[in-house]
Design a protein around this motif. Structure first.
Motif, PDB file in Angstrom:
ATOM      1  N   VAL A 150      -6.701 -27.107 -79.109  1.00 13.04           N
ATOM      2  CA  VAL A 150      -6.346 -26.177 -78.010  1.00 13.04           C
ATOM      3  C   VAL A 150      -6.224 -26.673 -76.861  1.00 13.04           C
ATOM      4  O   VAL A 150      -5.462 -26.271 -76.007  1.00 13.04           O
ATOM      5  CB  VAL A 150      -7.638 -25.224 -78.072  1.00 13.04           C
ATOM      6  CG1 VAL A 150      -7.554 -23.886 -77.036  1.00 13.04           C
ATOM      7  CG2 VAL A 150      -7.830 -24.380 -79.428  1.00 13.04           C
ATOM      8  N   TYR A 151      -7.103 -27.801 -76.343  1.00  8.69           N
ATOM      9  CA  TYR A 151      -6.981 -28.359 -74.989  1.00  8.69           C
ATOM     10  C   TYR A 151      -5.572 -28.961 -74.845  1.00  8.69           C
ATOM     11  O   TYR A 151      -5.018 -28.894 -73.917  1.00  8.69           O
ATOM     12  CB  TYR A 151      -8.091 -29.676 -74.967  1.00  8.69           C
ATOM     13  CG  TYR A 151      -9.405 -28.783 -74.665  1.00  8.69           C
ATOM     14  CD1 TYR A 151      -9.622 -28.106 -73.721  1.00  8.69           C
ATOM     15  CD2 TYR A 151     -10.478 -29.300 -75.601  1.00  8.69           C
ATOM     16  CE1 TYR A 151     -11.111 -27.483 -73.608  1.00  8.69           C
ATOM     17  CE2 TYR A 151     -11.849 -28.785 -75.297  1.00  8.69           C
ATOM     18  CZ  TYR A 151     -11.940 -27.976 -74.415  1.00  8.69           C
ATOM     19  OH  TYR A 151     -13.330 -27.506 -74.202  1.00  8.69           O
ATOM     20  N   PHE A 152      -5.041 -29.406 -76.007  1.00  2.23           N
ATOM     21  CA  PHE A 152      -3.813 -30.253 -76.120  1.00  2.23           C
ATOM     22  C   PHE A 152      -2.539 -29.183 -75.786  1.00  2.23           C
ATOM     23  O   PHE A 152      -1.731 -29.288 -75.127  1.00  2.23           O
ATOM     24  CB  PHE A 152      -3.554 -30.932 -77.437  1.00  2.23           C
ATOM     25  CG  PHE A 152      -2.261 -31.385 -77.659  1.00  2.23           C
ATOM     26  CD1 PHE A 152      -1.723 -32.619 -76.786  1.00  2.23           C
ATOM     27  CD2 PHE A 152      -1.318 -30.944 -78.084  1.00  2.23           C
ATOM     28  CE1 PHE A 152      -0.379 -33.000 -76.833  1.00  2.23           C
ATOM     29  CE2 PHE A 152       0.132 -31.650 -78.439  1.00  2.23           C
ATOM     30  CZ  PHE A 152       0.391 -32.608 -77.602  1.00  2.23           C
ATOM     31  N   LEU A 153      -2.545 -27.884 -76.418  1.00  3.08           N
ATOM     32  CA  LEU A 153      -1.781 -26.882 -76.187  1.00  3.08           C
ATOM     33  C   LEU A 153      -2.060 -26.405 -74.779  1.00  3.08           C
ATOM     34  O   LEU A 153      -0.784 -26.005 -74.268  1.00  3.08           O
ATOM     35  CB  LEU A 153      -2.224 -25.837 -77.160  1.00  3.08           C
ATOM     36  CG  LEU A 153      -1.759 -26.171 -78.630  1.00  3.08           C
ATOM     37  CD1 LEU A 153      -2.025 -25.004 -79.748  1.00  3.08           C
ATOM     38  CD2 LEU A 153      -0.144 -26.509 -78.891  1.00  3.08           C
ATOM     39  N   THR A 154      -3.034 -26.384 -74.391  1.00  5.76           N
ATOM     40  CA  THR A 154      -3.210 -25.884 -72.713  1.00  5.76           C
ATOM     41  C   THR A 154      -2.397 -26.824 -72.070  1.00  5.76           C
ATOM     42  O   THR A 154      -1.789 -26.375 -70.947  1.00  5.76           O
ATOM     43  CB  THR A 154      -4.766 -25.911 -72.305  1.00  5.76           C
ATOM     44  OG1 THR A 154      -5.480 -24.757 -73.487  1.00  5.76           O
ATOM     45  CG2 THR A 154      -4.856 -25.329 -71.204  1.00  5.76           C
ATOM     46  N   ALA A 155      -2.798 -28.039 -72.183  1.00  6.47           N
ATOM     47  CA  ALA A 155      -2.038 -29.042 -71.342  1.00  6.47           C
ATOM     48  C   ALA A 155      -0.635 -29.021 -71.356  1.00  6.47           C
ATOM     49  O   ALA A 155       0.270 -29.349 -70.636  1.00  6.47           O
ATOM     50  CB  ALA A 155      -2.577 -30.480 -71.489  1.00  6.47           C
ATOM     51  N   LEU A 156      -0.237 -28.836 -72.649  1.00 10.69           N
ATOM     52  CA  LEU A 156       1.315 -28.849 -72.999  1.00 10.69           C
ATOM     53  C   LEU A 156       1.870 -27.636 -72.177  1.00 10.69           C
ATOM     54  O   LEU A 156       3.104 -27.744 -71.850  1.00 10.69           O
ATOM     55  CB  LEU A 156       1.607 -28.911 -74.609  1.00 10.69           C
ATOM     56  CG  LEU A 156       3.010 -29.041 -74.884  1.00 10.69           C
ATOM     57  CD1 LEU A 156       3.471 -30.405 -74.647  1.00 10.69           C
ATOM     58  CD2 LEU A 156       3.025 -28.811 -76.543  1.00 10.69           C
ATOM     59  N   LEU A 157       1.104 -26.721 -72.306  1.00  7.04           N
ATOM     60  CA  LEU A 157       1.735 -25.308 -71.640  1.00  7.04           C
ATOM     61  C   LEU A 157       1.836 -25.429 -70.262  1.00  7.04           C
ATOM     62  O   LEU A 157       2.770 -25.019 -69.279  1.00  7.04           O
ATOM     63  CB  LEU A 157       0.938 -24.051 -72.172  1.00  7.04           C
ATOM     64  CG  LEU A 157       1.193 -22.719 -71.810  1.00  7.04           C
ATOM     65  CD1 LEU A 157       2.728 -22.333 -72.223  1.00  7.04           C
ATOM     66  CD2 LEU A 157       0.157 -21.613 -72.087  1.00  7.04           C
ATOM     67  N   ALA A 158       0.989 -26.058 -69.566  1.00 10.11           N
ATOM     68  CA  ALA A 158       0.776 -26.267 -67.998  1.00 10.11           C
ATOM     69  C   ALA A 158       1.913 -26.984 -67.539  1.00 10.11           C
ATOM     70  O   ALA A 158       2.721 -26.673 -66.613  1.00 10.11           O
ATOM     71  CB  ALA A 158      -0.586 -26.828 -67.647  1.00 10.11           C
ATOM     72  N   ALA A 159       2.118 -28.298 -68.343  1.00  5.02           N
ATOM     73  CA  ALA A 159       3.246 -29.051 -68.251  1.00  5.02           C
ATOM     74  C   ALA A 159       4.657 -28.304 -68.308  1.00  5.02           C
ATOM     75  O   ALA A 159       5.571 -28.526 -67.412  1.00  5.02           O
ATOM     76  CB  ALA A 159       3.262 -30.204 -69.223  1.00  5.02           C
TER      77      ALA A 159
END
Length: 214
Positions: free
Chosen positions: A6-15
């Motif tokens: 979930v943290y990875f998806l959050t970072a990917l979405l922010a990018a």
């Protein structure tokens, strides 16, 4: 707690949001149009649509009927940071993100598991309709913010205040009527009780809306 995925998806979405900054619908005519409605209201003291000359109900028609509760916050923000595309983008993203945060807080207060709420929030932010709202200068993001506020007020048992905010959302845009419907659905689904209590809660919600209308 949310997992590493979930943290990875959050970072990917922010990018993705950063990479697409000022690249999505770059020549969207609604950006300067709605900014002009806000500018006219605050600086020219005119509620009319000087850009396209539309007259309500055959178009937005300026802010003569709807939109003042979104136009004034836009004016305050743009006056402070400049009437630029960058200010417009920041305002839309801040109000949209704030709306998601308020909804997430309402879900947490209602008892939903934290990891599930986080996943819901990033999934919501990833959807194209939300991305579109967060990247243009229309008034939808303010309506969405009001929706988040209404749901959070319901979650904390401030039912009349939720009704007031729900009714205020309709002033921004007619589609704001869905805020009242969602607030009622959220109220009935997260604060169960006997039929009499549910009717009483709905009446309190309606009473708050009537206070705004009056």
């Amino acid at each position: 707690m949310p997992g590493i995925a979930v943290y990875f998806l959050t970072a990917l979405l922010a990018a993705a949001y950063v990479l697409l900054w000022n690249k999505y619908r770059l020549y969207n005519v609604d950006d300067p149009w709605f900014a002009s409605l806000s500018y006219n209201l605050c600086h020219k003291h005119s509620e009319l649509d000087d850009a396209f000359g539309s007259r309500f109900p055959n178009g937005m028609g300026g802010t003569i009927v709807f939109g003042k509760l979104a136009a004034y916050p836009q004016c305050a923000f743009y006056n402070l940071f400049g009437w630029t595309q960058t200010s417009l983008q920041i305002f839309a993203k801040l109000t949209s993100l704030a709306g998601v945060i308020l909804i997430a807080l309402a879900l947490l207060k209602a008892g939903f598991e934290r990891g599930l709420v986080w996943f819901f929030a990033i999934s919501f932010v990833a959807m194209e309709p939300f991305f579109n709202m967060a990247n243009q200068g229309r008034y939808e993001s303010v309506t969405f913010l009001f929706m988040g506020a209404a749901l959070l007020l319901v979650a904390y048992g401030r039912i009349p205040f939720a009704g007031f905010i729900s009714a205020a959302a309709v002033e921004i845009q007619p589609i704001g009527i869905v805020v009242s419907l969602l607030a009622a659905i959220f109220l009935l689904s997260t604060r169960p009780g006997c039929r009499r209590e549910m009717v009483r809660s709905c009446l309190r919600l309606a009473a708050g809306g009537l206070v705004f209308v009056s």
